[in-house]
Design a protein around this motif. Structure first.
Motif, PDB file in Angstrom:
ATOM      1  N   VAL A 318       0.876  -1.146   0.107  1.00  0.00           N
ATOM      2  CA  VAL A 318      -0.115   0.106   0.127  1.00  0.00           C
ATOM      3  C   VAL A 318       0.952   1.260  -0.022  1.00  0.00           C
ATOM      4  CG1 VAL A 318      -1.844   1.265   1.226  1.00  0.00           C
ATOM      5  CG2 VAL A 318      -1.947  -1.124   1.299  1.00  0.00           C
ATOM      6  N   GLU A 319       1.869   1.114   0.804  1.00  0.00           N
ATOM      7  CA  GLU A 319       2.848   2.283   1.012  1.00  0.00           C
ATOM      8  C   GLU A 319       3.605   2.529  -0.733  1.00  0.00           C
ATOM      9  OE1 GLU A 319       5.237   3.421   4.354  1.00  0.00           O
ATOM     10  OE2 GLU A 319       6.918   3.129   3.098  1.00  0.00           O
ATOM     11  N   PHE A 320       3.874   1.588  -1.052  1.00  0.00           N
ATOM     12  CA  PHE A 320       4.535   1.651  -2.316  1.00  0.00           C
ATOM     13  C   PHE A 320       3.705   2.098  -3.495  1.00  0.00           C
ATOM     14  CE2 PHE A 320       5.161  -0.501  -6.665  1.00  0.00           C
ATOM     15  CZ  PHE A 320       6.365   0.162  -6.786  1.00  0.00           C
ATOM     16  N   ALA A 321       2.276   1.762  -3.680  1.00  0.00           N
ATOM     17  CA  ALA A 321       1.417   2.021  -4.362  1.00  0.00           C
ATOM     18  C   ALA A 321       0.968   3.605  -4.096  1.00  0.00           C
ATOM     19  CB  ALA A 321       0.134   1.424  -4.361  1.00  0.00           C
ATOM     20  N   ASN A 322       0.884   3.991  -2.925  1.00  0.00           N
ATOM     21  CA  ASN A 322       0.129   5.455  -2.453  1.00  0.00           C
ATOM     22  C   ASN A 322       0.767   6.163  -1.722  1.00  0.00           C
ATOM     23  OD1 ASN A 322      -2.150   4.136  -3.577  1.00  0.00           O
ATOM     24  ND2 ASN A 322      -3.483   3.761  -1.869  1.00  0.00           N
ATOM     25  N   GLY A 323       1.868   5.856  -1.026  1.00  0.00           N
ATOM     26  CA  GLY A 323       2.926   6.555  -0.083  1.00  0.00           C
ATOM     27  C   GLY A 323       3.410   7.843  -0.623  1.00  0.00           C
ATOM     28  N   PRO A 324       3.606   8.866   0.055  1.00  0.00           N
ATOM     29  CA  PRO A 324       4.373   9.951  -0.215  1.00  0.00           C
ATOM     30  C   PRO A 324       5.739   9.637  -0.594  1.00  0.00           C
ATOM     31  CG  PRO A 324       3.280  10.365   1.881  1.00  0.00           C
ATOM     32  CD  PRO A 324       2.883   8.763   1.613  1.00  0.00           C
ATOM     33  N   VAL A 325       6.221  10.267  -1.329  1.00  0.00           N
ATOM     34  CA  VAL A 325       7.712  10.175  -1.625  1.00  0.00           C
ATOM     35  C   VAL A 325       8.549  10.177  -0.569  1.00  0.00           C
ATOM     36  CG1 VAL A 325       7.396  10.870  -4.185  1.00  0.00           C
ATOM     37  CG2 VAL A 325       7.926  12.590  -2.304  1.00  0.00           C
ATOM     38  N   GLU A 326       8.291  10.748   0.449  1.00  0.00           N
ATOM     39  CA  GLU A 326       9.242  10.870   1.806  1.00  0.00           C
ATOM     40  C   GLU A 326       9.299   9.332   2.567  1.00  0.00           C
ATOM     41  OE1 GLU A 326       7.732  14.762   0.606  1.00  0.00           O
ATOM     42  OE2 GLU A 326       6.525  12.753   1.352  1.00  0.00           O
ATOM     43  N   THR A 327       8.303   8.566   2.065  1.00  0.00           N
ATOM     44  CA  THR A 327       8.201   7.257   2.840  1.00  0.00           C
ATOM     45  C   THR A 327       9.213   6.386   2.457  1.00  0.00           C
ATOM     46  OG1 THR A 327       6.496   6.257   1.537  1.00  0.00           O
ATOM     47  CG2 THR A 327       5.794   7.653   3.505  1.00  0.00           C
ATOM     48  N   GLU A 328       9.572   5.185   2.888  1.00  0.00           N
ATOM     49  CA  GLU A 328      10.577   4.122   2.317  1.00  0.00           C
ATOM     50  C   GLU A 328      10.046   3.681   0.876  1.00  0.00           C
ATOM     51  OE1 GLU A 328      12.589  -0.099   3.203  1.00  0.00           O
ATOM     52  OE2 GLU A 328      11.073   0.870   4.671  1.00  0.00           O
ATOM     53  N   TRP A 329       8.785   3.139   0.880  1.00  0.00           N
ATOM     54  CA  TRP A 329       8.273   2.520  -0.153  1.00  0.00           C
ATOM     55  C   TRP A 329       7.702   3.387  -1.146  1.00  0.00           C
ATOM     56  CZ3 TRP A 329      10.060  -2.359  -1.159  1.00  0.00           C
ATOM     57  CH2 TRP A 329      10.474  -2.992   0.226  1.00  0.00           C
ATOM     58  N   GLY A 330       7.163   4.598  -0.843  1.00  0.00           N
ATOM     59  CA  GLY A 330       6.773   5.467  -1.722  1.00  0.00           C
ATOM     60  C   GLY A 330       7.837   6.163  -2.288  1.00  0.00           C
ATOM     61  N   GLY A 331       9.189   6.121  -1.812  1.00  0.00           N
ATOM     62  CA  GLY A 331      10.437   6.773  -2.309  1.00  0.00           C
ATOM     63  C   GLY A 331      11.009   5.878  -3.349  1.00  0.00           C
ATOM     64  N   LYS A 332      10.590   4.516  -3.179  1.00  0.00           N
ATOM     65  CA  LYS A 332      10.910   3.683  -4.087  1.00  0.00           C
ATOM     66  C   LYS A 332      10.181   3.837  -5.626  1.00  0.00           C
ATOM     67  CE  LYS A 332      12.745   0.152  -0.716  1.00  0.00           C
ATOM     68  NZ  LYS A 332      14.074   0.269  -1.125  1.00  0.00           N
ATOM     69  N   ARG A 333       9.124   3.809  -5.383  1.00  0.00           N
ATOM     70  CA  ARG A 333       8.136   4.173  -6.391  1.00  0.00           C
ATOM     71  C   ARG A 333       8.546   5.324  -7.261  1.00  0.00           C
ATOM     72  NH1 ARG A 333       3.722   5.738  -4.135  1.00  0.00           N
ATOM     73  NH2 ARG A 333       4.221   7.954  -4.580  1.00  0.00           N
ATOM     74  N   ALA A 334       8.756   6.590  -6.716  1.00  0.00           N
ATOM     75  CA  ALA A 334       9.395   7.652  -6.920  1.00  0.00           C
ATOM     76  C   ALA A 334      10.554   7.528  -7.762  1.00  0.00           C
ATOM     77  CB  ALA A 334       9.440   8.755  -5.940  1.00  0.00           C
ATOM     78  N   ALA A 335      11.494   6.691  -7.491  1.00  0.00           N
ATOM     79  CA  ALA A 335      12.683   6.693  -7.787  1.00  0.00           C
ATOM     80  C   ALA A 335      12.856   5.765  -9.227  1.00  0.00           C
ATOM     81  CB  ALA A 335      13.721   5.874  -6.831  1.00  0.00           C
ATOM     82  N   MET A 336      11.473   5.017  -9.207  1.00  0.00           N
ATOM     83  CA  MET A 336      11.284   4.305 -10.595  1.00  0.00           C
ATOM     84  C   MET A 336      10.788   5.210 -11.558  1.00  0.00           C
ATOM     85  SD  MET A 336       9.877   0.764  -8.967  1.00  0.00           S
ATOM     86  CE  MET A 336      10.322  -0.416 -10.544  1.00  0.00           C
ATOM     87  N   GLY A 337      10.361   6.495 -11.256  1.00  0.00           N
ATOM     88  CA  GLY A 337       9.803   7.159 -12.332  1.00  0.00           C
ATOM     89  C   GLY A 337       8.450   7.923 -12.227  1.00  0.00           C
ATOM     90  N   HIS A 338       7.684   7.332 -10.809  1.00  0.00           N
ATOM     91  CA  HIS A 338       6.314   7.543 -10.937  1.00  0.00           C
ATOM     92  C   HIS A 338       5.818   8.341  -9.342  1.00  0.00           C
ATOM     93  CE1 HIS A 338       2.055   7.302 -10.860  1.00  0.00           C
ATOM     94  NE2 HIS A 338       1.971   7.061 -12.095  1.00  0.00           N
ATOM     95  N   PRO A 339       6.350   9.518  -9.151  1.00  0.00           N
ATOM     96  CA  PRO A 339       6.245  10.186  -7.849  1.00  0.00           C
ATOM     97  C   PRO A 339       4.610  10.279  -7.317  1.00  0.00           C
ATOM     98  CG  PRO A 339       6.895  11.744  -9.480  1.00  0.00           C
ATOM     99  CD  PRO A 339       7.331  10.496  -9.947  1.00  0.00           C
ATOM    100  N   ALA A 340       4.100  10.263  -8.532  1.00  0.00           N
ATOM    101  CA  ALA A 340       2.473  10.655  -8.000  1.00  0.00           C
ATOM    102  C   ALA A 340       2.117   9.163  -7.554  1.00  0.00           C
ATOM    103  CB  ALA A 340       1.739  10.847  -9.104  1.00  0.00           C
ATOM    104  N   PRO A 341       1.053   8.973  -6.680  1.00  0.00           N
ATOM    105  CA  PRO A 341       0.641   7.684  -6.052  1.00  0.00           C
ATOM    106  C   PRO A 341      -0.225   7.050  -7.201  1.00  0.00           C
ATOM    107  CG  PRO A 341      -0.856   9.492  -5.253  1.00  0.00           C
ATOM    108  CD  PRO A 341       0.236  10.279  -5.851  1.00  0.00           C
ATOM    109  N   PHE A 342      -0.351   5.782  -7.050  1.00  0.00           N
ATOM    110  CA  PHE A 342      -0.993   5.055  -8.067  1.00  0.00           C
ATOM    111  C   PHE A 342      -2.690   4.529  -7.763  1.00  0.00           C
ATOM    112  CE2 PHE A 342       3.085   3.182  -9.416  1.00  0.00           C
ATOM    113  CZ  PHE A 342       2.803   3.523 -10.895  1.00  0.00           C
TER     114      PHE A 342
END
Length: 629
Positions: A318-342
């Protein structure tokens, strides 16, 4: 005698979810590697248990050389094997990759070649070529001045002819030794032109359905035959070439359809699934392992004192999909090229689990989610059958637990679907919603290799779907399964879309799904059928708010023409049109040789006042759109 279908346009019923008609993707039938994931090289990292799987030695009579798989000072620590080619000259010497039942290429299109190499002795060059099935040279390039340390080299191949079963040759030209690893070939014509992306025509077929959701990454592969073979979603969001290889459950599941070369590279991973959902406008529905291996296999259970790490995997998703870029897994999503949540809103806990051990584990997941992510809708399994003892045990348990949605499955012959069109008429309106998450009519029987996607199966599914639609206050979502099958590498039939290396076939079942989804409507309209007429007729009606249209879906599996009057209460028809899916017999199906044997046809219909007369063709599904005053 003319049949009458009365529609109460002035008494709208339940709202229809945008998610109602969706898709279920599983990596079965070479659906991912060799299918949706557009990589053309099989075993590109020499990582299969038999490292030369997919590769063959090419050694003309005058050539002198050796090839061996090494692991000393590899390019990749995740994939430590590489290929060493040593040539003593005389002629070119090397290997060829067969791809996934061949490498499909099209004349004039561009293909991106990438490989890692180093030259450890001599000054040889490297030839890379595409040869067609008949031995015709389609394209060739030469790489010279090779590095002594690992280096990535890229080139573009442009074949001069179309070939569904070409091979990629890698040949040493001259005397010396060259190490090869991570050999990749991708069409530039991927979905949205993304390098290393998805096969464009396959994604387009999904987009054309306009699905409300996409369930992924599968069913049984989520569980694994043992827990160490379960789907590891976190490993699939690493850099693509650092994602580990995992054997696919369908490699060995069926004795009658073995696929010893079926592995998961995870080039299509969770990030790519979420991106695909976004591309085609589908809500993401990931399924997560609940600490249970497939109960059709080992049924291995994670001890309850270890279940927290499975729960944490789900929370982290859930954090990977929706979390802010400051979170651990939200940051991983952002680093892959998608800072906006899914915008993930739901998740399935387990696939086809059953029994008290499932309830015990599900309870822990529910507690954790209600505490941290109470707005995420959780979907729970009712087992693999729609009415057996496992199902009867689970339903009241899931209802008592307050599960948001229950997932029902059914694979059966067409009569079951015709007979169960009224299945949900008497369901408890106050209980959990239903995802009918896997279903398909089987022309012979489940698991039979003789099953065909024929018109009878499609009409049976359509009849059942009218019942799902009429009960939209209970049934929130539904999806046919499986989605894809490779013509020469399938394990299960029937399937919604069949592909080979160059083309695809949309089945009659596909068109049924498309007709429902693209004519979804927003609200159910009460519908009553008179008893007149000789054959069975199934119908549902909805209103589309944006256009104001009344949309009627009518399924007539009988062998004679039926004349039907649509009587509108509370509305006046000003214009009407139909889309008809029919065929010359119930056994007709689409094939690679005849892909358009069963396709929808459009026609205008005369509308007058509050009635519309419709001719129902034999063996047909009809979608009637009525523009109302």
């Amino acid at each position: 005698m003319t049949r009458t279908i009365t529609i109460h346009a002035d008494k709208p019923g339940a709202a229809i979810s945008h998610e109602m008609w969706g898709l279920f993707f599983e990596d079965i039938n070479f659906g991912a590697d060799g299918g949706l994931y557009a990589e053309l090289v099989k075993n590109r990292c020499f990582s299969f248990p038999k490292p030369m799987t997919g590769w063959e030695k090419i050694s003309p009579s005058k050539a002198r050389g050796e090839c061996s798989v090494m692991n000393h000072e590899p390019f990749s620590a995740v994939h430590p094997h590489f290929l060493r080619l040593t040539s003593q000259g005389g002629d070119v010497f090397g290997v060829a990759n067969e791809g996934f039942r061949g490498i499909g290429v099209k004349a004039g299109e561009a293909y991106d070649l990438t490989l890692r190499l180093r030259c450890t002795s001599g000054t040889p060059a490297l030839r890379v070529a595409l040869y067609g099935e008949n031995g015709l040279l389609l394209e060739q390039i030469k790489l010279e001045k090779l590095p002594s340390a690992w280096e990535e080299r890229k080139a573009v191949l442009r074949p001069t002819a179309t070939d569904a079963k070409s091979k990629l040759y890698i040949l040493v030209d001259g005397v010396g030794t060259i190490d090869i690893d991570l050999v990749s070939l991708f069409p530039q014509n991927t979905w949205k032109g993304r390098p290393g992306g998805l096969r464009a025509d396959m994604v387009q077929a999904l987009a054309d359905i306009k699905p409300g959701f996409l369930r992924f990454p599968g069913g049984c592969i989520v569980e694994g035959s043992e827990l160490d073979k379960r789907y590891p979603w976190k490993a699939t969001i690493a850099p693509v070439l650092e994602r580990p290889l995992l054997i696919n459950r369908w490699n060995y599941e069926f004795l009658h359809r073995p696929a010893p070369d079926y592995y998961q590279s995870f080039g299509l991973g969770f990030y790519e699934y979420f991106l695909l959902c976004e591309d085609i406008g589908a809500a993401p529905l990931p399924i997560i392992n609940c600490g249970m291996a497939c109960q059709f296999n080992s049924g291995e259970l994670a001890p309850m004192n270890e279940i927290d790490r499975y729960v944490q995997d789900a929370l982290d998703l859930v954090e990977f999909a929706n979390g802010p870029v400051e979170t651990e897994w939200g940051g991983k999503r952002a680093a892959m090229g998608h800072p906006a949540p899914f915008n993930l809103t739901m998740m399935g806990i387990g696939n086809e689990q059953w029994g008290p051990q499932y309830i015990e584990r599900l309870t822990v997941f529910l507690k954790a989610f209600r505490a941290k992510y109470p707005k995420i809708r959780l979907i729970a399994s009712t087992g693999p059958e729609p009415a057996d003892e496992r199902f009867k045990y689970l339903w009241p348990k899931l209802s008592a637990l307050g599960v948001d949605i229950v997932d029902e499955h059914c694979y059966a012959r067409p009569p079951w679907f015709f007979e169960n069109a009224h299945r949900f008429d008497n369901y408890d309106r106050k209980g959990p919603k239903v995802l009918f998450g896997e279903y398909a009519a089987q022309s012979e029987k489940p698991v039979s290799p003789n099953n065909v996607n024929d018109l009878e199966c499609a009409l049976a599914e359509a009849a059942f779907m009218t019942g799902l639609e009429r009960n939209a206050d209970v049934v929130a979502m539904a999806a046919y399964a499986p989605l894809f099958a490779h013509r020469e590498a399938w394990q299960w039939s029937p399937d919604l879309i069949w592909v080979d290396n160059l083309s695809l076939v949309r089945t009659p079942n596909y068109y049924v799904q498309q007709l429902f989804s693209t004519n979804r409507g927003d609200v159910v309209l009460p519908t009553k059928l008179s008893d007149a007429g000789d054959g069975r007729v199934f119908a549902s009606a909805v209103r589309e708010t944006k256009s104001g249209d009344v949309i009627v879906k009518i399924v007539h599996p009988g062998e004679t023409v039926e004349f039907t009057t649509i009587a509108l209460n509370g509305a006046s028809a000003v214009l009407a049109s139909t889309i008809v899916l029919s065929g010359e017999n119930l056994a007709v199906h689409n094939s690679f040789e005849e892909p358009n044997a069963v396709v929808p046809r459009h026609a205008a219909v005369t509308a007058s006042g509050n009635s519309v007369d419709v001719r129902l063709e034999p063996r047909s599904m009809t979608v009637l759109r009525i523009k109302t005053a």
